[in-house]
Design a protein around this motif. Sequence first.
Motif, short mmCIF file in Angstrom:
data_model
loop_
_atom_site.label_atom_id
_atom_site.label_comp_id
_atom_site.label_asym_id
_atom_site.label_seq_id
_atom_site.Cartn_x
_atom_site.Cartn_y
_atom_site.Cartn_z
N ASN A 80 0.71 -10.03 4.60
CA ASN A 80 -0.30 -9.62 3.62
C ASN A 80 -1.36 -8.74 4.25
O ASN A 80 -1.84 -7.77 3.65
CB ASN A 80 -0.94 -10.85 2.99
CG ASN A 80 0.02 -11.62 2.10
OD1 ASN A 80 1.01 -11.06 1.63
ND2 ASN A 80 -0.26 -12.90 1.88
N LYS A 128 -11.26 -2.58 3.30
CA LYS A 128 -11.55 -4.01 3.53
C LYS A 128 -11.17 -4.41 4.95
O LYS A 128 -11.88 -5.20 5.59
CB LYS A 128 -10.77 -4.86 2.52
CG LYS A 128 -11.18 -4.64 1.08
CD LYS A 128 -10.34 -5.50 0.14
CE LYS A 128 -10.72 -5.26 -1.32
NZ LYS A 128 -9.85 -6.05 -2.24
N TYR A 129 -10.07 -3.88 5.44
CA TYR A 129 -9.60 -4.19 6.80
C TYR A 129 -10.64 -3.76 7.83
O TYR A 129 -10.97 -4.53 8.75
CB TYR A 129 -8.27 -3.46 7.02
CG TYR A 129 -7.63 -3.71 8.37
CD1 TYR A 129 -6.79 -4.80 8.56
CD2 TYR A 129 -7.83 -2.84 9.43
CE1 TYR A 129 -6.19 -5.02 9.80
CE2 TYR A 129 -7.24 -3.04 10.66
CZ TYR A 129 -6.41 -4.14 10.83
OH TYR A 129 -5.81 -4.34 12.05
N MET A 148 -2.25 -4.79 3.59
CA MET A 148 -3.61 -4.34 3.32
C MET A 148 -3.91 -3.04 4.07
O MET A 148 -4.56 -2.14 3.53
CB MET A 148 -4.61 -5.42 3.72
CG MET A 148 -6.06 -5.05 3.46
SD MET A 148 -7.24 -6.22 4.20
CE MET A 148 -6.88 -7.68 3.23
N GLU A 157 -2.62 0.23 2.30
CA GLU A 157 -3.25 0.65 1.06
C GLU A 157 -4.62 1.26 1.34
O GLU A 157 -5.31 0.83 2.26
CB GLU A 157 -3.40 -0.55 0.11
CG GLU A 157 -2.07 -1.19 -0.25
CD GLU A 157 -2.25 -2.50 -0.99
OE1 GLU A 157 -3.42 -2.92 -1.15
OE2 GLU A 157 -1.23 -3.10 -1.38
N GLY A 180 -7.29 -1.24 0.61
CA GLY A 180 -7.11 -2.33 1.56
C GLY A 180 -7.59 -1.97 2.96
O GLY A 180 -8.13 -2.81 3.68
#
Length: 420
Positions: A87, A100-101, A91, A94, A97
């Motif tokens: 998952n 956020k990473y 992330m 994307e 994503g």
Amino acid sequence: MNQQLVNKILITIGFLFIYRLLAYVPVPGVDTAVIASFFNSHQADALGLFNMFSGNAVERLSIISLGIMPYITASIIMELLAATFPNLAQMKKERDGMVKYMQIIRYATIAITIVQAIGVSVGLQSMTGKDGSSAILVDHSTFMTLAVVSMLAGTMLLMWIGEQITQSGIGNGVSLIIFAGIVSAIPSAISHAVTMVNTGAMGFLSLIGIIALIVATILVIIYVELGERRIPVTYAKKTMMQNQNKRVMNYIPVKVNLSGVIPVIFASAILMFPMTVMSSSTNPTIQAIADVLNPNHYFFNILQFLFVVFFAFFYASIVFNAKDIADNLKRQGGFIPGVRPGESTKEFLNDTAGRLTITGAIYLGLIATLPWVIVKAMGVPFFFGGTAVLIVVQVALDTMRRIEAQVYMSKYQTLSAVGL
């Protein structure tokens, strides 16, 4: 050279200049003379190595004393987690994503910086000068707060500078910051070596041997870094303008060292993290472990070799995606002569990259450790490893490639505009 490239170079130089200015801003509440005297007596151990990577910011107890290493350590942890949890790996692929990473990495950097800053502030409480004067000029609780806040601000500034160089400058901002730190320490290292020769602490022949070793290391690094395996690719659907019966032949370049300078930086960050924390402890057991992790200890160099080899394989598996290459070739009507498109192409590319990575990983490990072994055998009384030379040469080569790519892209855009 086009104006856009000139602007990127100037932006990069400007941010690196700011980085070097920050190295002269000390943490409030410390006696810098006591700290400088302490680090002058520890140039041949772990603290000397840590000081070198920070561009001598540690011996001044600058607000950027921790350098960019907390950010690198956080990135390592996230890369390992992404390789473990699908998952998290998804992330990264994307666009939203990835934002956020990167945000998670920043939060992890804050946590690691706070832990290391507390360790440094606790260690300084017991540091005294030759006359018995304390390195701390204020009460301990106030100093710990000042140290944590200022070092956290310094590391965040470095992280921001690295991101700005990557986005608006030449690129590869984190590596360039480490590069600038190591290069800035070269004049003082030369001065120290000359002083040792003048005082008789090191023989003139030993100095010549060190220079010859550095030159040989640079030549080996350049030779291997420019080495690559060119896998031929045929595009059946494309034809040359001069002869319709000939097929266009291209190639896929696979470098001997696919992972570049990252494994060495990762290995150094991993080894420096416990080094920073344990250096503040007075516990005999922890001190014994810290002594084993000293760069002048054989165990440290064995660990460094193993970490470099591991991260070389790990990072190469990330940057070289054989499945994507095979799928793109099949989609474009290309194939490797003698290899079936699709799964067979992917296996062939993985096998080729795997064999090259074995050579590249061993090369990185030897370059990072072998110069130290040779210097140790020569009896030279200071630390010298190939890690600094490796980082400097690799980052310099990578920066030259990026500048050349920008120049070629500018020429291509100019020709396209003329053609239109």
